[in-house]
Design a protein around this motif. Structure first.
Motif, PDB file in Angstrom:
ATOM      1  N   CYS A 138       0.865  -1.185   0.000  1.00 42.70           N
ATOM      2  CA  CYS A 138       0.000   0.000   0.000  1.00 42.70           C
ATOM      3  C   CYS A 138       0.898   1.231   0.000  1.00 42.70           C
ATOM      4  O   CYS A 138       1.836   1.330   0.800  1.00 42.70           O
ATOM      5  CB  CYS A 138      -0.882  -0.008   1.235  1.00 42.70           C
ATOM      6  SG  CYS A 138      -1.719   1.547   1.509  1.00 42.70           S
TER       7      CYS A 138
ATOM      8  N   CYS B 267       0.178   3.238   3.650  1.00 42.19           N
ATOM      9  CA  CYS B 267       0.603   2.733   4.967  1.00 42.19           C
ATOM     10  C   CYS B 267       1.677   1.658   4.876  1.00 42.19           C
ATOM     11  O   CYS B 267       2.090   1.108   5.893  1.00 42.19           O
ATOM     12  CB  CYS B 267      -0.607   2.226   5.754  1.00 42.19           C
ATOM     13  SG  CYS B 267      -1.268   0.687   5.109  1.00 42.19           S
TER      14      CYS B 267
ATOM     15  N   CYS C  54      -6.180  -1.711  -0.022  1.00 41.93           N
ATOM     16  CA  CYS C  54      -5.464  -2.037   1.217  1.00 41.93           C
ATOM     17  C   CYS C  54      -6.470  -2.455   2.287  1.00 41.93           C
ATOM     18  O   CYS C  54      -7.415  -1.734   2.576  1.00 41.93           O
ATOM     19  CB  CYS C  54      -4.659  -0.824   1.677  1.00 41.93           C
ATOM     20  SG  CYS C  54      -3.859  -1.053   3.269  1.00 41.93           S
TER      21      CYS C  54
ATOM     22  N   CYS D  26      -5.810   0.071   5.596  1.00 42.30           N
ATOM     23  CA  CYS D  26      -6.324   1.444   5.680  1.00 42.30           C
ATOM     24  C   CYS D  26      -7.586   1.638   4.839  1.00 42.30           C
ATOM     25  O   CYS D  26      -8.159   2.740   4.835  1.00 42.30           O
ATOM     26  CB  CYS D  26      -5.248   2.482   5.347  1.00 42.30           C
ATOM     27  SG  CYS D  26      -4.609   2.400   3.683  1.00 42.30           S
TER      28      CYS D  26
END
Ligand SMILES: [Zn+2]
Length: 404
Positions: free
Chosen positions: A40, A43, A79, A82
Motif C-alpha cells: 500500500c 501505509c 489495502c 487502511c
C-alpha cells in the motif's frame, strides 16, 4: 534490454524492458515490473489485493537528443489495513508526476544556469512542467520565510511592471534575504507582516525606511522598541528635489540673460555629487559660474553639500551638534528652501540621529529592486503571482545570472 542497462542508464531497478518503440517524437520503453511485493503506498502494508492496473507514461532523461518515455502498468491496490484503493508507488517518480526523479534533479540543476524555456527545450519537456517543478522547489525552500531571528530590517516600496503597481518589500539586513512581500504600498501593505512577526516572537532591533508618515506610524505602533532609522538616500533625494524646484524658480525669475542662460541646464550639475562632476565637459566651470552669479542658489547648494557630512559624524553627540548647527544656519539663511528642509529635519530629528545609534539604510533593497527589474524583463510576465513572489524570495540565493 534486461534490467541492468535500465539501471545503468536511468537508475531504475526492479523493472524490465519488454518492448521498445521508436518514433519521430522519441523513444518509448515499455516496462514490466519484476517480482516485487505489492505494498500500500499510504501505509506500506503488504495486506493488499490488486484491482487491475493503470497505464502510466513517465518521461526520463533524454538519450542522444531523443526524448525517452517509460510506459508501464501500475497496479491499483486495495489495502485491507487502511481501506483505500490507490495506485502502487513507483520508486523512480513522485505520485502523479510525469517526470522521473532523475529528470527532475537534472532539470533543477540546469535551472541554475538556463532559462525555464531553455531547460524545457533541452529536456523535451513542456514549459509548464519545468516551471511547476521550479515552483515546487522554491515553495519548499522559500515558501515560509523564517522571521524569528530577524534583527535588522529595511522596508521600502518598489514599483513593478507598467502602470502604478507597487510591492512593499521587507529585507533582512543581516542575511540579505527578502522576508516579506506585501501588495501595494503604504501602511496597509505591511499589516500581514506585523501579524507574522508577532506570531514568530521576533525581536526587531532596528528598522530603516524613508521618512513617510505611513512608515513612521506603522513602526511606532508595531515595533515601539526598535530603533527607527530614516534612510539617508531618501533624505538626500528629498533635499535634491527641493533644491531642483528652487533652481527652477530662480531660473524663471531671472530677468533675461545672462542670469537665465547661466542657470539653464544646471539642474543635473546641482544634483550631482561634486566629486562626480565631469571636468572634461566643463561641468565644474559651469556650476561654479551659475553659483557665482546667483548667491541664493550658491548658499542652498553648499548647505546641501555640507549636510552630507551628517552621516560621517563619529558619534551621536557630534551628529546632534552637527544637526542643530546646520538647522540654525539654515533658518538664518532666510531661504525658504533651507528653512523648509530644516523644519522637516527637526521634525524627523530622532529618525535622522538614529543612524548614529544603528548605521543601517535601505540601500541593499535597491540592489534587490534592480534584480526584480531583471526578472521582470524576462518575457514571461509572471502571470503566476505566487511564482513571481517566490522568485523574489529566492533572489539573494540566485547563484548565477538571474535566469528564466
Ligand atoms: Zn494502506
Amino acid at each position: 534490454m534486461s534490467s541492468t542497462p535500465l539501471y545503468r542508464a536511468f537508475g531504475i531497478r526492479d523493472y524490465q524492458v519488454v518492448r521498445t518503440a521508436s518514433s519521430k517524437a522519441g523513444l518509448t520503453l515499455h516496462l514490466r515490473q519484476g517480482a516485487a511485493r505489492d505494498r500500500c503506498s499510504a501505509c506500506q502494508s503488504v495486506n493488499v489485493i490488486r484491482h487491475g492496473t493503470v497505464e502510466r507514461t513517465i518521461r526520463t532523461l533524454p538519450v542522444g537528443g531523443q526524448s525517452v518515455d517509460l510506459c508501464l502498468p501500475v497496479p491499483r491496490l486495495g489495502c485491507r489495513d487502511c481501506g483505500l484503493v490507490r495506485q502502487a508507488a513507483i520508486r523512480f517518480a513522485r505520485p502523479f508526476r510525469r517526470l522521473t526523479h532523475a529528470l527532475e534533479r537534472y532539470a533543477l540543476d540546469l535551472l541554475g544556469h538556463m532559462t525555464i524555456q531553455a531547460v524545457a527545450e533541452h529536456l523535451k519537456v513542456g514549459w509548464d512542467a519545468i516551471k511547476d517543478l521550479f515552483k515546487c522547489r522554491l515553495q519548499a525552500r522559500f515558501g515560509q520565510p523564517k522571521l524569528k531571528r530577524l534583527k535588522r530590517i529595511a522596508i521600502d516600496e518598489i514599483s513593478v511592471g507598467h502602470g502604478h503597481r507597487y510591492l512593499t518589500v521587507v529585507l533582512d539586513l543581516n542575511t540579505g534575504a527578502v522576508v516579506f512581500i506585501g501588495q501595494g504600498k503604504g501602511a496597509d501593505a505591511l499589516n500581514p507582516f506585523w501579524k507574522r512577526l508577532r506570531a514568530a516572537h521576533a525581536k526587531i532591533h532596528a528598522v530603516a525606511t524613508d521618512m513617510s508618515p505611513a512608515y513612521l506610524f506603522a513602526v511606532r505602533e508595531n515595533l515601539p522598541k526598535a530603533v527607527h532609522v530614516f534612510d539617508h538616500f531618501h533624505v538626500v533625494k528629498l533635499f535634491n528635489e527641493r533644491l531642483s524646484d528652487f533652481r527652477r524658480d530662480l531660473q524663471r525669475e531671472a530677468e533675461g540673460p545672462p542670469g537665465k542662460t547661466v542657470l539653464k541646464g544646471t539642474r543635473w550639475l546641482i544634483l550631482k555629487n561634486p566629486e562626480n562632476l565631469d571636468e572634461a565637459r566643463g561641468e565644474r566651470t559651469r556650476l561654479e559660474e551659475a553659483l557665482r552669479i546667483n548667491q541664493p542658489l550658491a548658499t542652498a547648494y553648499y548647505m546641501k553639500e555640507e549636510f552630507r557630512h551628517f552621516w560621517e559624524q563619529d558619534n551621536l553627540k557630534d551628529a546632534t551638534r552637527f544637526l542643530d548647527d546646520w538647522c540654525r544656519r539654515a533658518e538664518a539663511s532666510k531661504l525658504s528652501v533651507l528653512q523648509k528642509t530644516a523644519s522637516s529635519f527637526q521634525m524627523h530629528r530622532t529618525g535622522l540621529l538614529n543612524y548614529h545609534r544603528c548605521p543601517i539604510s535601505t540601500g541593499p533593497l535597491q540592489g534587490v529592486n534592480n534584480k526584480i527589474k531583471t526578472l521582470q524583463r524576462q518575457a514571461y510576465g509572471y502571470r503566476d503571482q505566487e511564482f513571481f513572489h517566490l522568485r523574489i524570495y529566492s533572489i539573494h540565493r540566485a547563484k548565477y545570472e538571474l535566469v528564466g
